[in-house]
Design a protein around this motif. Structure first.
Motif, PDB file in Angstrom:
ATOM      1  N   MET A 109       0.925  -1.172  -0.043  1.00  0.00           N
ATOM      2  CA  MET A 109      -0.020  -0.070  -0.044  1.00  0.00           C
ATOM      3  C   MET A 109       0.935   1.286   0.104  1.00  0.00           C
ATOM      4  O   MET A 109       1.898   1.359   0.835  1.00  0.00           O
ATOM      5  N   LEU A 110       0.516   2.123  -0.988  1.00  0.00           N
ATOM      6  CA  LEU A 110       1.372   3.356  -0.881  1.00  0.00           C
ATOM      7  C   LEU A 110       0.472   4.667  -0.765  1.00  0.00           C
ATOM      8  O   LEU A 110      -0.712   4.854  -1.246  1.00  0.00           O
ATOM      9  N   ASP A 111       1.154   5.573  -0.063  1.00  0.00           N
ATOM     10  CA  ASP A 111       0.203   6.765  -0.034  1.00  0.00           C
ATOM     11  C   ASP A 111       0.999   7.814  -0.916  1.00  0.00           C
ATOM     12  O   ASP A 111       1.708   8.556  -0.743  1.00  0.00           O
ATOM     13  N   LEU A 112       0.457   7.430  -2.060  1.00  0.00           N
ATOM     14  CA  LEU A 112       0.944   8.026  -3.363  1.00  0.00           C
ATOM     15  C   LEU A 112      -0.051   8.954  -4.155  1.00  0.00           C
ATOM     16  O   LEU A 112      -1.132   8.469  -4.168  1.00  0.00           O
ATOM     17  N   ALA A 113       0.340  10.032  -4.719  1.00  0.00           N
ATOM     18  CA  ALA A 113      -0.902  10.687  -5.416  1.00  0.00           C
ATOM     19  C   ALA A 113      -0.809  10.196  -6.683  1.00  0.00           C
ATOM     20  O   ALA A 113       0.152  10.710  -7.709  1.00  0.00           O
ATOM     21  N   VAL A 114      -1.710   9.728  -6.949  1.00  0.00           N
ATOM     22  CA  VAL A 114      -2.080   9.040  -8.470  1.00  0.00           C
ATOM     23  C   VAL A 114      -2.903   9.870  -9.453  1.00  0.00           C
ATOM     24  O   VAL A 114      -3.160   9.516 -10.325  1.00  0.00           O
ATOM     25  N   ALA A 115      -3.498  10.973  -8.757  1.00  0.00           N
ATOM     26  CA  ALA A 115      -4.396  11.651  -9.554  1.00  0.00           C
ATOM     27  C   ALA A 115      -3.849  13.029  -9.698  1.00  0.00           C
ATOM     28  O   ALA A 115      -2.790  13.394  -9.047  1.00  0.00           O
ATOM     29  N   ALA A 116      -4.225  14.043 -10.443  1.00  0.00           N
ATOM     30  CA  ALA A 116      -3.842  15.242 -10.716  1.00  0.00           C
ATOM     31  C   ALA A 116      -2.267  15.434 -11.301  1.00  0.00           C
ATOM     32  O   ALA A 116      -1.750  16.388 -10.966  1.00  0.00           O
ATOM     33  N   GLY A 117      -1.912  14.446 -11.893  1.00  0.00           N
ATOM     34  CA  GLY A 117      -0.486  14.645 -12.467  1.00  0.00           C
ATOM     35  C   GLY A 117       0.605  14.461 -11.493  1.00  0.00           C
ATOM     36  O   GLY A 117       1.796  14.789 -11.936  1.00  0.00           O
ATOM     37  N   GLN A 118       0.372  14.039 -10.278  1.00  0.00           N
ATOM     38  CA  GLN A 118       1.477  14.172  -9.450  1.00  0.00           C
ATOM     39  C   GLN A 118       1.998  12.673  -8.926  1.00  0.00           C
ATOM     40  O   GLN A 118       2.859  12.684  -7.895  1.00  0.00           O
ATOM     41  N   GLY A 119       1.687  11.812  -9.677  1.00  0.00           N
ATOM     42  CA  GLY A 119       2.188  10.249  -9.204  1.00  0.00           C
ATOM     43  C   GLY A 119       3.555  10.305  -9.714  1.00  0.00           C
ATOM     44  O   GLY A 119       4.237  11.005 -10.585  1.00  0.00           O
ATOM     45  N   ARG A 120       4.273   9.254  -9.213  1.00  0.00           N
ATOM     46  CA  ARG A 120       5.566   8.901  -9.538  1.00  0.00           C
ATOM     47  C   ARG A 120       5.644   7.442 -10.096  1.00  0.00           C
ATOM     48  O   ARG A 120       4.487   6.633 -10.038  1.00  0.00           O
ATOM     49  N   GLU A 121       6.490   6.888 -10.528  1.00  0.00           N
ATOM     50  CA  GLU A 121       6.737   5.388 -10.912  1.00  0.00           C
ATOM     51  C   GLU A 121       6.418   4.427  -9.731  1.00  0.00           C
ATOM     52  O   GLU A 121       7.173   4.751  -8.692  1.00  0.00           O
ATOM     53  N   ILE A 122       5.424   3.840  -9.932  1.00  0.00           N
ATOM     54  CA  ILE A 122       4.911   3.038  -8.765  1.00  0.00           C
ATOM     55  C   ILE A 122       5.991   1.972  -8.219  1.00  0.00           C
ATOM     56  O   ILE A 122       5.986   1.924  -6.909  1.00  0.00           O
ATOM     57  N   TRP A 123       6.404   1.261  -9.127  1.00  0.00           N
ATOM     58  CA  TRP A 123       7.206   0.042  -8.689  1.00  0.00           C
ATOM     59  C   TRP A 123       8.569   0.239  -8.035  1.00  0.00           C
ATOM     60  O   TRP A 123       8.961  -0.608  -7.270  1.00  0.00           O
ATOM     61  N   ASP A 124       9.143   1.423  -7.998  1.00  0.00           N
ATOM     62  CA  ASP A 124      10.246   1.656  -7.451  1.00  0.00           C
ATOM     63  C   ASP A 124      10.133   2.362  -6.244  1.00  0.00           C
ATOM     64  O   ASP A 124      10.998   2.791  -5.711  1.00  0.00           O
ATOM     65  N   GLU A 125       8.693   2.783  -5.733  1.00  0.00           N
ATOM     66  CA  GLU A 125       8.535   3.299  -4.454  1.00  0.00           C
ATOM     67  C   GLU A 125       8.729   2.563  -3.265  1.00  0.00           C
ATOM     68  O   GLU A 125       8.575   1.139  -3.472  1.00  0.00           O
ATOM     69  N   PRO A 126       9.446   3.075  -2.195  1.00  0.00           N
ATOM     70  CA  PRO A 126       9.663   2.190  -0.998  1.00  0.00           C
ATOM     71  C   PRO A 126       8.205   1.931  -0.509  1.00  0.00           C
ATOM     72  O   PRO A 126       7.251   2.790  -0.572  1.00  0.00           O
ATOM     73  N   CYS A 127       7.951   0.722   0.220  1.00  0.00           N
ATOM     74  CA  CYS A 127       6.540   0.586   0.578  1.00  0.00           C
ATOM     75  C   CYS A 127       6.539   0.009   2.238  1.00  0.00           C
ATOM     76  O   CYS A 127       7.655  -0.805   2.552  1.00  0.00           O
ATOM     77  N   ASP A 128       6.085   0.854   3.041  1.00  0.00           N
ATOM     78  CA  ASP A 128       6.277   0.504   4.488  1.00  0.00           C
ATOM     79  C   ASP A 128       4.797   0.194   5.095  1.00  0.00           C
ATOM     80  O   ASP A 128       4.871  -0.159   6.223  1.00  0.00           O
ATOM     81  N   ARG A 129       3.770  -0.051   4.180  1.00  0.00           N
ATOM     82  CA  ARG A 129       2.463  -0.512   4.750  1.00  0.00           C
ATOM     83  C   ARG A 129       2.004  -1.433   3.806  1.00  0.00           C
ATOM     84  O   ARG A 129       2.052  -1.479   2.555  1.00  0.00           O
ATOM     85  N   TRP A 130       1.149  -2.530   4.508  1.00  0.00           N
ATOM     86  CA  TRP A 130       0.514  -3.581   3.684  1.00  0.00           C
ATOM     87  C   TRP A 130      -0.961  -3.674   4.122  1.00  0.00           C
ATOM     88  O   TRP A 130      -1.196  -3.124   5.305  1.00  0.00           O
ATOM     89  N   LEU A 131      -1.632  -3.544   3.043  1.00  0.00           N
ATOM     90  CA  LEU A 131      -3.273  -3.628   3.414  1.00  0.00           C
ATOM     91  C   LEU A 131      -3.579  -5.423   3.275  1.00  0.00           C
ATOM     92  O   LEU A 131      -3.122  -5.975   2.481  1.00  0.00           O
ATOM     93  N   GLU A 132      -4.548  -5.710   4.449  1.00  0.00           N
ATOM     94  CA  GLU A 132      -4.966  -7.170   4.367  1.00  0.00           C
ATOM     95  C   GLU A 132      -5.853  -7.118   3.404  1.00  0.00           C
ATOM     96  O   GLU A 132      -7.049  -6.498   3.278  1.00  0.00           O
ATOM     97  N   LEU A 133      -5.686  -8.246   2.764  1.00  0.00           N
ATOM     98  CA  LEU A 133      -6.791  -8.560   1.489  1.00  0.00           C
ATOM     99  C   LEU A 133      -8.160  -9.084   2.083  1.00  0.00           C
ATOM    100  O   LEU A 133      -7.937 -10.126   3.081  1.00  0.00           O
TER     101      LEU A 133
END
Length: 230
Positions: A109-133
């Motif tokens: 889970m990423l706290d990432l701005a995926v809207a309004a053109g503010q996103g970054r490349e997802i796969w290279d982002e560090p991840c410190d949270r997981w969401l339980e499926l």
């Protein structure tokens, strides 16, 4: 003919949306020709000058009505779920974390701005949270994203978390996360797929559609769940 003001137009769109939805015609709400006809019918009896102005209004009426109907359907098909998350047990990027998270029935889970053109490349982002499926969602390749921007309101609000099924083939009216040429990411509705292009539309009428090439595919994945905000 009585002029239709903004408030009356919104009420008309609400009634049209409800009537089409109640008829349960799976394709009728996608038929822009019907909505353009309805908008044009409202203009009968106007002067030539008024019709010239209302030519633009009819297209806007159709676009806003389609957005309203599809938003209502999306809200029903994506009921809000409880957000259950945990700290990531490993320090790694999204790409590196996917297999480990999947083995524990979790997704990165990423706290990432995926809207309004503010996103970054997802796969290279560090991840410190997981969401339980959730229990009713089968194991697979997923990523969870916290959305920024209001282009998909009222279905997806700022700070909402959405679950993305990776490698899914999008269909008309699916909500997807797409990569734009500048490598930013957006969450949008697939409005049309034709002539080698995908039209990405917003629910918020204040945003224009975005057109991206089908090849290479810009689609990261399809939205299959949304979660309550913290």
């Amino acid at each position: 003919m009585v002029r239709i003001d903004e408030q009356s137009m919104d009420e008309l769109m609400r009634l049209v949306a409800g009537r089409i939805e109640s008829e349960d015609h799976s394709l009728s709400y996608q038929d822009e020709r019907f909505l353009f006809w309805l908008a044009n019918d409202l203009r009968l009896g106007l002067s030539r000058a008024e019709r010239s102005k209302d030519e633009r209004d009819s297209g806007e009426f159709a676009r806003r009505t389609i957005a309203r109907i599809t938003a209502r359907r999306a809200e029903k098909s994506l009921p809000r779920r409880e957000l259950r998350q945990r700290p990531a047990p490993i320090s790694a990027t999204v790409a590196q974390s996917l297999p480990a998270a999947s083995r524990e029935r979790c997704v990165t889970m990423l706290d990432l701005a995926v809207a309004a053109g503010q996103g970054r490349e997802i796969w290279d982002e560090p991840c410190d949270r997981w969401l339980e499926l959730p229990d009713d969602i089968p194991s697979g390749r997923y990523v969870a994203l916290r959305v920024a921007g209001d282009s998909m309101a009222p279905v997806i609000e700022p700070r909402d978390v959405i679950l993305i099924q990776l490698d899914a083939t999008p269909r008309i009216d699916d909500l997807i996360v797409a990569r734009l040429p500048d490598q930013s990411h957006v969450v949008k509705r697939v409005a049309s797929i034709k002539d080698g292009r995908i039209e990405l539309a917003s629910f918020n009428p204040g945003y224009d559609s975005i057109f991206v090439s089908r090849d290479p595919s810009p689609v990261v994945g399809t939205v299959i769940a949304r979660f309550t905000r913290e």
